[in-house]
Design an enzyme around this catalytic site. Structure first.
Site, PDB file in Angstrom:
ATOM      1  N   PHE A   7       0.828  -1.206   0.000  1.00 17.45           N
ATOM      2  CA  PHE A   7       0.000   0.000   0.000  1.00 17.45           C
ATOM      3  C   PHE A   7       0.863   1.257   0.000  1.00 17.45           C
ATOM      4  O   PHE A   7       1.835   1.363   0.755  1.00 17.45           O
ATOM      5  CB  PHE A   7      -0.891   0.053   1.247  1.00 17.45           C
ATOM      6  CG  PHE A   7      -2.021  -0.929   1.247  1.00 17.45           C
ATOM      7  CD1 PHE A   7      -3.253  -0.600   0.696  1.00 17.45           C
ATOM      8  CD2 PHE A   7      -1.858  -2.184   1.812  1.00 17.45           C
ATOM      9  CE1 PHE A   7      -4.302  -1.511   0.702  1.00 17.45           C
ATOM     10  CE2 PHE A   7      -2.902  -3.106   1.828  1.00 17.45           C
ATOM     11  CZ  PHE A   7      -4.126  -2.767   1.269  1.00 17.45           C
ATOM     12  N   ASP A   8       0.459   2.216  -0.808  1.00 12.53           N
ATOM     13  CA  ASP A   8       0.951   3.573  -0.674  1.00 12.53           C
ATOM     14  C   ASP A   8       0.369   4.102   0.641  1.00 12.53           C
ATOM     15  O   ASP A   8      -0.613   3.550   1.164  1.00 12.53           O
ATOM     16  CB  ASP A   8       0.441   4.380  -1.878  1.00 12.53           C
ATOM     17  CG  ASP A   8       0.752   5.847  -1.770  1.00 12.53           C
ATOM     18  OD1 ASP A   8       1.885   6.189  -1.400  1.00 12.53           O
ATOM     19  OD2 ASP A   8      -0.150   6.663  -2.058  1.00 12.53           O
ATOM     20  N   LEU A   9       0.935   5.179   1.175  1.00 14.39           N
ATOM     21  CA  LEU A   9       0.406   5.746   2.422  1.00 14.39           C
ATOM     22  C   LEU A   9      -0.470   6.966   2.145  1.00 14.39           C
ATOM     23  O   LEU A   9      -1.685   6.934   2.338  1.00 14.39           O
ATOM     24  CB  LEU A   9       1.571   6.106   3.357  1.00 14.39           C
ATOM     25  CG  LEU A   9       1.218   6.839   4.657  1.00 14.39           C
ATOM     26  CD1 LEU A   9       0.183   6.071   5.481  1.00 14.39           C
ATOM     27  CD2 LEU A   9       2.480   7.098   5.483  1.00 14.39           C
TER      28      LEU A   9
END
Length: 217
Positions: A7-9
């Protein structure tokens, strides 16, 4: 099925708009650049700051490095906490963990800030690994971060992995490394951006994303 989900943040797990835009404005003020509307700074959310300062405001590499230093003066004290987890994100991540998924964060944000933010909002416990950039290397690309996360997580079979993010850099970075990418529309990228950069799947919201990650694809 994918059993390793990266996941990107920013714009994917949390909405960092206030902290990032105010910190960017703080950095630009250092160069005598006034920003009347903070919303004009949302393109800074997601991509590496180094490139954004150069592309959007025409700063030189040395000036961009200085801008990042000034940005961090504010971000490291107050900006990191000016962040809001997306509604439903806890239940969403808990469902993925309950299904036996290995969850990782792969963000262009410095790792020290990513860990602080995820711990502060009680999200760190869902992740097997949190991977960001080193403070002293703002030029790392998203592909570099994804590659590092997969290496640290000892993921050798790339067919098991997928990247989830809200901007074109997430899509391009995943493809450069050799894994598929899911673009989400609740963050800061739109459908046209994801389609133009070849997102393998697009999810409008967390419900649709959960269906993609736990159902058939």
């Amino acid at each position: 099925m994918w059993d390793v989900i990266l996941f990107d943040l920013d714009g994917t797990l949390t909405d960092p708009k206030e902290g990032i835009t105010k910190s960017v404005a703080h950095a630009l003020k250092h160069f005598g650049i006034a920003v009347d509307d903070p919303d004009t700074l949302t393109p800074f959310i997601g991509p590496p700051l180094m490139g954004s300062f150069q592309k959007i405001y025409g700063l030189s590499a040395a000036e961009a490095q200085e801008a990042i230093r000034v940005y961090r003066e504010r971000f490291s004290t107050v900006g990191w906490a000016e962040n809001i987890p997306y509604p439903g994100i806890h239940d969403f991540l808990a469902a993925l963990k309950a299904a036996g998924k290995t969850l990782m964060v792969a963000t262009s944000k410095p790792e020290v800030f990513a860990v602080r933010i995820l711990e502060h909002f009680g999200l760190a416990r869902y992740f097997d690994l949190i991977c960001g950039t080193p403070l002293d290397n703002p030029q790392q690309t998203k592909a570099d971060v994804i590659r590092t996360a997969l290496s640290r997580g000892k993921v050798h079979d790339l067919s098991r992995a997928v990247m989830v993010g809200d901007r074109l850099h997430d899509i391009e970075g995943a493809h450069e490394v050799g894994i598929p990418a899911i673009g989400v529309l609740y963050g800061y990228g739109d459908r046209a951006e994801h389609e133009a950069h070849g997102a393998d799947h697009i999810a409008e919201d967390l419900s649709q994303l959960q269906e993609l990650l736990l159902g058939n694809h």
